[in-house]
Design a protein around this motif. Sequence first.
Motif, PDB file in Angstrom:
ATOM      1  N   LYS A  17      13.429   3.356   1.993  1.00 20.56           N
ATOM      2  CA  LYS A  17      13.277   2.938   3.396  1.00 20.56           C
ATOM      3  C   LYS A  17      12.683   1.542   3.485  1.00 20.56           C
ATOM      4  O   LYS A  17      13.119   0.722   4.271  1.00 20.56           O
ATOM      5  CB  LYS A  17      12.368   3.918   4.133  1.00 20.56           C
ATOM      6  CG  LYS A  17      13.111   5.152   4.581  1.00 20.56           C
ATOM      7  CD  LYS A  17      12.215   6.071   5.365  1.00 20.56           C
ATOM      8  CE  LYS A  17      12.979   7.314   5.775  1.00 20.56           C
ATOM      9  NZ  LYS A  17      12.091   8.468   5.899  1.00 20.56           N
ATOM     10  N   ARG A  18      11.659   1.307   2.671  1.00 22.52           N
ATOM     11  CA  ARG A  18      11.020  -0.009   2.711  1.00 22.52           C
ATOM     12  C   ARG A  18      12.007  -1.106   2.351  1.00 22.52           C
ATOM     13  O   ARG A  18      11.989  -2.183   2.929  1.00 22.52           O
ATOM     14  CB  ARG A  18       9.831  -0.064   1.755  1.00 22.52           C
ATOM     15  CG  ARG A  18       8.590   0.604   2.289  1.00 22.52           C
ATOM     16  CD  ARG A  18       7.474   0.538   1.263  1.00 22.52           C
ATOM     17  NE  ARG A  18       6.991  -0.817   1.083  1.00 22.52           N
ATOM     18  CZ  ARG A  18       6.007  -1.342   1.781  1.00 22.52           C
ATOM     19  NH1 ARG A  18       5.405  -0.643   2.705  1.00 22.52           N
ATOM     20  NH2 ARG A  18       5.611  -2.572   1.563  1.00 22.52           N
ATOM     21  N   ARG A  21      14.370  -1.763   5.258  1.00 22.62           N
ATOM     22  CA  ARG A  21      13.727  -2.332   6.457  1.00 22.62           C
ATOM     23  C   ARG A  21      13.520  -3.832   6.311  1.00 22.62           C
ATOM     24  O   ARG A  21      13.365  -4.526   7.301  1.00 22.62           O
ATOM     25  CB  ARG A  21      12.375  -1.650   6.688  1.00 22.62           C
ATOM     26  CG  ARG A  21      12.562  -0.188   6.960  1.00 22.62           C
ATOM     27  CD  ARG A  21      11.969   0.306   8.219  1.00 22.62           C
ATOM     28  NE  ARG A  21      12.627   1.583   8.482  1.00 22.62           N
ATOM     29  CZ  ARG A  21      11.999   2.727   8.538  1.00 22.62           C
ATOM     30  NH1 ARG A  21      10.694   2.776   8.447  1.00 22.62           N
ATOM     31  NH2 ARG A  21      12.664   3.829   8.753  1.00 22.62           N
TER      32      ARG A  21
ATOM     33  N   GLU B  90       5.223  -0.278   7.327  1.00 21.59           N
ATOM     34  CA  GLU B  90       6.665  -0.432   7.495  1.00 21.59           C
ATOM     35  C   GLU B  90       7.302   0.871   7.986  1.00 21.59           C
ATOM     36  O   GLU B  90       8.392   0.864   8.546  1.00 21.59           O
ATOM     37  CB  GLU B  90       7.332  -0.834   6.178  1.00 21.59           C
ATOM     38  CG  GLU B  90       6.929  -2.194   5.640  1.00 21.59           C
ATOM     39  CD  GLU B  90       7.382  -3.329   6.534  1.00 21.59           C
ATOM     40  OE1 GLU B  90       8.441  -3.207   7.160  1.00 21.59           O
ATOM     41  OE2 GLU B  90       6.647  -4.328   6.626  1.00 21.59           O
ATOM     42  N   LEU B  91       6.629   1.987   7.722  1.00 20.70           N
ATOM     43  CA  LEU B  91       7.171   3.279   8.125  1.00 20.70           C
ATOM     44  C   LEU B  91       6.707   3.622   9.543  1.00 20.70           C
ATOM     45  O   LEU B  91       5.740   3.069  10.046  1.00 20.70           O
ATOM     46  CB  LEU B  91       6.707   4.373   7.164  1.00 20.70           C
ATOM     47  CG  LEU B  91       7.083   4.236   5.682  1.00 20.70           C
ATOM     48  CD1 LEU B  91       6.600   5.448   4.914  1.00 20.70           C
ATOM     49  CD2 LEU B  91       8.579   4.057   5.503  1.00 20.70           C
ATOM     50  N   THR B  92       7.402   4.559  10.173  1.00 19.74           N
ATOM     51  CA  THR B  92       6.982   5.028  11.489  1.00 19.74           C
ATOM     52  C   THR B  92       5.847   6.039  11.315  1.00 19.74           C
ATOM     53  O   THR B  92       5.549   6.471  10.194  1.00 19.74           O
ATOM     54  CB  THR B  92       8.128   5.735  12.223  1.00 19.74           C
ATOM     55  OG1 THR B  92       8.465   6.916  11.479  1.00 19.74           O
ATOM     56  CG2 THR B  92       9.345   4.852  12.330  1.00 19.74           C
ATOM     57  N   GLU B  95       7.201   9.121   9.756  1.00 21.47           N
ATOM     58  CA  GLU B  95       7.514   8.974   8.326  1.00 21.47           C
ATOM     59  C   GLU B  95       6.256   8.993   7.464  1.00 21.47           C
ATOM     60  O   GLU B  95       6.247   9.539   6.359  1.00 21.47           O
ATOM     61  CB  GLU B  95       8.308   7.683   8.093  1.00 21.47           C
ATOM     62  CG  GLU B  95       9.748   7.788   8.569  1.00 21.47           C
ATOM     63  CD  GLU B  95      10.456   6.453   8.665  1.00 21.47           C
ATOM     64  OE1 GLU B  95      11.689   6.444   8.710  1.00 21.47           O
ATOM     65  OE2 GLU B  95       9.774   5.402   8.725  1.00 21.47           O
ATOM     66  N   ASN B  96       5.187   8.384   7.982  1.00 14.63           N
ATOM     67  CA  ASN B  96       3.917   8.453   7.253  1.00 14.63           C
ATOM     68  C   ASN B  96       3.447   9.897   7.127  1.00 14.63           C
ATOM     69  O   ASN B  96       2.945  10.306   6.085  1.00 14.63           O
ATOM     70  CB  ASN B  96       2.844   7.635   7.977  1.00 14.63           C
ATOM     71  CG  ASN B  96       2.779   6.199   7.484  1.00 14.63           C
ATOM     72  OD1 ASN B  96       2.329   5.951   6.367  1.00 14.63           O
ATOM     73  ND2 ASN B  96       3.246   5.280   8.305  1.00 14.63           N
TER      74      ASN B  96
END
Lengths: 252, 322
Positions: A17-18, A21, B90-92, B95-96
């Motif tokens: 994901k990182r 993004r 960076e995650l929502t 997501e965390n």
Amino acid sequence: MISEFRAVYGIAIREVKRFFRARSRVFSSIFMPLFWLVIFGTGLGASMKFSNSTFTNYTAFVFPGVIALNLFMRSIGAGVNILVDKQYGFMKEMLVAPISRVSIVVGKVLGNSFTSLIQGCLILMLAILFDISFPLINIPFIIFTMLLISAGFLGLGMMIATFFESVQGFQLMINLFVMPVFMLSGALFPIDNLPSWLSLLTKLDPLTYGVDLLRYLILGVSFFNPVLDVLVVVGFTVFTVIIAALAFNRRN
Amino acid sequence: MSVIIVKDLKKHFKSVKAVDGISFNIGEGQIFGLLGPNGAGKTTSIKILATLLKPSSGNVTVCGYDVNLNSSKVRSSIGIVFQEPSLDVELTAFENLILHARLYNVPRSETMSRISDVLELVDLSDKRNIQVKNFSGGMKRRLEIARGLIHHPRVLFLDEPTLGLDPQTRSKIWDYILKLKKEKKMTILLTTHYMEEAELLCDMVGIIDNGKIIALDSVSKLKNDLKGDVIILDVDDSESAVKILKNSKNFDGRVHLSVRNADKKLAQILSKLSKKGVIIKSVNIKKPSLNDVFLSLTGKQIRDEKANDNDWVKNRMRWHGH
């Protein structure tokens, strides 16, 4: 044990994901190899003649090397994200979780190998553009090779990262590392007619075997026995990932 | 039953004794505060309890597990919110949280409902799918508290939970902490160098200085033990009032009197004065704060205000940066 797999999965997904993004990273990962092939391949190919007649087209010759270069650069550089996680504090969240340190390293290696693989596959598709053809049956083997090369250098990058505290220090070290490993790998020139000192150095470079194996699978030609290539690539990957896990465990 | 038992814990880094033989127990459902100035050894202690550091000597048991022998069990039974942010920005938010559930192997069937529950608890349900880099400092803290609860820990560690937050956000975080105690009967260990935080939240306080616990009791007990109540009287004739009352002093025409338990002694003092014909205009009782307790124990303030201002700016930058 099952809980460790779940943790590895979670960490790997996070890495993927990182990666996606960071738009600029995705963008540059597609365009950089294109520049290599179009400008470098065409430019150098226009004035270069191979002394043996195995290759007629320099762009085709350099194509597997460009794939390997991208996997290698991105993977070894991705070691930095251990340091980034430390800097931004997320590492503590993983360290305090009831999972083994090995799972953290394996999760990162898998996640980043996957993104490298995506990148490798995108470059592989450029083969159509440059009129390079290979048997489709080879694709699973190419993918497997790309995964091994990525995981191997991810292991190496992470191992190096455990010796550094800062992102800057690590990057300096990596820059020192990247050029010789890449230049000696046989990605840019054939390694069968070299003076003995240079030939020895190329044989010490683990990337050489990865490039050779890819070239065998894509162009059907290799300098070493492909079995040797497979053995070295697998051995290197297993070795670096284990060492990285041990080093990470020791440091934390 | 004690959830946490710490016995003669010591930790030194080379020659520096960061923690120098502390002992305390925390009972089920209690909020226990380690209170002390920066560098007193609070964070080191919490890191040892969370198995991130190995103790040099002493025994530490968390939920019945020894931190040295059974660190994995300790880790799955605690939730922890660090002093510095440890979210992936960076995650929502979601997501965390789901990553945390995977790291702690929360049963798959319950993961989604627990995530909704904890988000609700800290009022972040509507921010579920927003990247954490867009969160304010207070929202990040709340999300971290929520995250620390997903795996249903028996005890929650909060290291300086309101450091660097603005006053409004701080009081909100306090509300959430009290809610956890009331609704979930959560056992909480928190460290702080804010007096008012310890006074408001903690059932028990361990005052720590230079790696040693110098006082260990309930907040009210600590304050009552201190002969620190001051009665301030505004009278028509302060000169004679001072003569009548023992241990009193005259400051700018006001009589200051130090006593223990001012509430109980006030009536007696007032009648004594009026019998002698002194007219009382106003009475003021000043209760000691934990700061006064700290002052009397160590001879210094728990923090000087100037350093604190810098701290605040630094920590704001830490929370809002990157």
